[in-house]
Design an enzyme around this catalytic site. Structure first.
Site, PDB file in Angstrom:
ATOM      1  CB  CYS A 146     -11.077  -5.505 -36.728  1.00 11.60           C
ATOM      2  SG  CYS A 146     -11.800  -4.492 -35.666  1.00 11.60           S
ATOM      3  CG  HIS A 240     -14.947  -8.678 -36.865  1.00 14.77           C
ATOM      4  ND1 HIS A 240     -13.944  -9.072 -36.573  1.00 14.77           N
ATOM      5  CD2 HIS A 240     -14.890  -7.604 -35.790  1.00 14.77           C
ATOM      6  CE1 HIS A 240     -12.808  -8.256 -35.748  1.00 14.77           C
ATOM      7  NE2 HIS A 240     -13.601  -7.394 -35.409  1.00 14.77           N
ATOM      8  CD  GLU A 242     -13.990 -12.344 -38.741  1.00 14.43           C
ATOM      9  OE1 GLU A 242     -13.569 -11.535 -37.734  1.00 14.43           O
ATOM     10  OE2 GLU A 242     -14.207 -11.357 -39.720  1.00 14.43           O
TER      11      GLU A 242
END
Length: 350
Positions: A146, A240, A242
């Site tokens: 990001c 994202h 994760e």
């Protein structure tokens, strides 16, 4: 690739309690398996530092079960921290100087919060540039998340991010693979989800102008993954993958509390494609502003059971491919970038 608990980092115990595979140091030393050392530059603010650390440890550790993985968290001393967080960092994190001395096979760089529009004025700008320059010539591959992607695109390729016309893009969006010949995404599903949460973007045209190869895109969210012209040494993500199932929920709750306290002018929209009817109904029954921490934690546990995680499997696939490719090209001596015979300008030979 099991994680090795080589230090008394609380994240290791937390992941072990979750049932994740964590090797104690003595057992790791008894195995004749190659080690891999991955740096994690964690630039997230205090409130999200440990959670982001766990997310990446969890994702990397569950991606494969072959090599022994040593993840080395570090951060930037230029970032403002509370005394408590500084103590945590001093106890459990390493310094960039230590990692330069010992060497790394690969590097992951998280995003961070910013206070203004111009990234060059942020305290992380110069030290991050130094770290990225070192990594370019010393690790097999760097994976940026990001805001880190936006920073490196500006500093290395002179491609500045722009504000999204509709404000914040957040939610879970459908994506597809654009180049199925690239080994990083060759084994992925044709369509899959990725969470996003950002106010700014690097457009597909900007990635093209930088000579990068776009691998994964979304009609709604834009480019998710693109790789540097050499095909591997820099992997840029705007999403994202994760994130935990509950990450967007907690972010939404923070935005609601900011609105109710007068710190934002308008009520936040709900993350797109994230809440279902059951969870929306559950949220409507509670005023999170007057709930205690324990009450909010209990509510989130109930909501977590209602929310669908539709992205972690594809995230693990990406990380498994990335780590496997690093394993194939990196030198056993982690002070060296590649094994002998690897072309730095085309490390994957594609």
């Amino acid at each position: 690739m099991p994680l090795v608990a080589y230090k008394d980092l609380p994240t290791f115990k937390r992941l072990a309690d979750e049932g994740r595979t964590i090797l104690p140091p003595k057992r790791a030393q008894q195995q004749d398996i190659r080690e891999m050392h991955i740096g994690l530059l964690n630039m997230m603010p205090d409130a999200a530092l440990a959670a982001t650390e766990r997310q990446f440890f969890r994702l990397v550790g569950e991606s494969n079960q072959i090599a022994q993985l040593y993840i080395h968290p570090f951060t930037l001393p230029e970032l403002e921290r509370s005394t408590e967080t500084k103590d945590y960092i001093n106890q459990y994190y390493e310094t960039f100087e230590q990692l330069k001395e010992n060497g790394l096979d690969a590097l992951i760089v998280t995003g961070t919060n910013v206070s203004g529009e111009d990234l060059e004025n942020e305290p992380f700008w110069e030290p991050l540039k130094d770290i990225m320059a070192w990594a370019h010539g010393n690790v097999a591959s760097t994976l940026c998340s990001c805001l880190a992607t936006h920073a490196v695109m500006q500093s290395r390729y002179n491609q500045k991010r722009s504000a999204l016309p509709d404000g914040k893009l957040w939610g879970v969006y459908k994506h597809k693979v654009m180049n199925r010949q690239h080994p990083l995404v060759r084994n992925m599903n044709t369509v899959f989800d990725v969470p996003h949460s950002r106010y700014n973007t690097i457009t597909p045209a900007q990635f093209d102008a930088a000579g990068m190869d776009t691998l994964i895109v979304s009609e709604e969210a834009g480019t998710h993954i693109a790789v540097s012209p050499d095909g591997f040494r820099l992997v840029c993500m705007q999403g994202h993958p994760e994130y935990d199932a509950i990450s967007l929920l907690k972010e939404y709750q923070r935005e609601v509390m900011l609105y109710n306290s007068g710190e934002r002018d308008t009520p936040p929209s709900m993350p797109a494609n994230y809440f279902n009817a059951e969870s929306i109904g559950k949220l409507a029954l509670h005023n999170i502003n007057i709930m205690s921490r324990d009450e909010l934690s209990k509510l989130n546990e109930e909501l977590c059971c209602m929310l669908e995680n539709t992205w972690t499997d594809s995230a693990r696939s990406t990380l498994a491919s990335w780590i496997g490719l690093v394993y194939q090209v990196t030198n056993r001596d982690r002070k060296k970038q590649f094994m002998d015979g690897i072309d730095p300008d085309n490390p994957l030979g594609i």
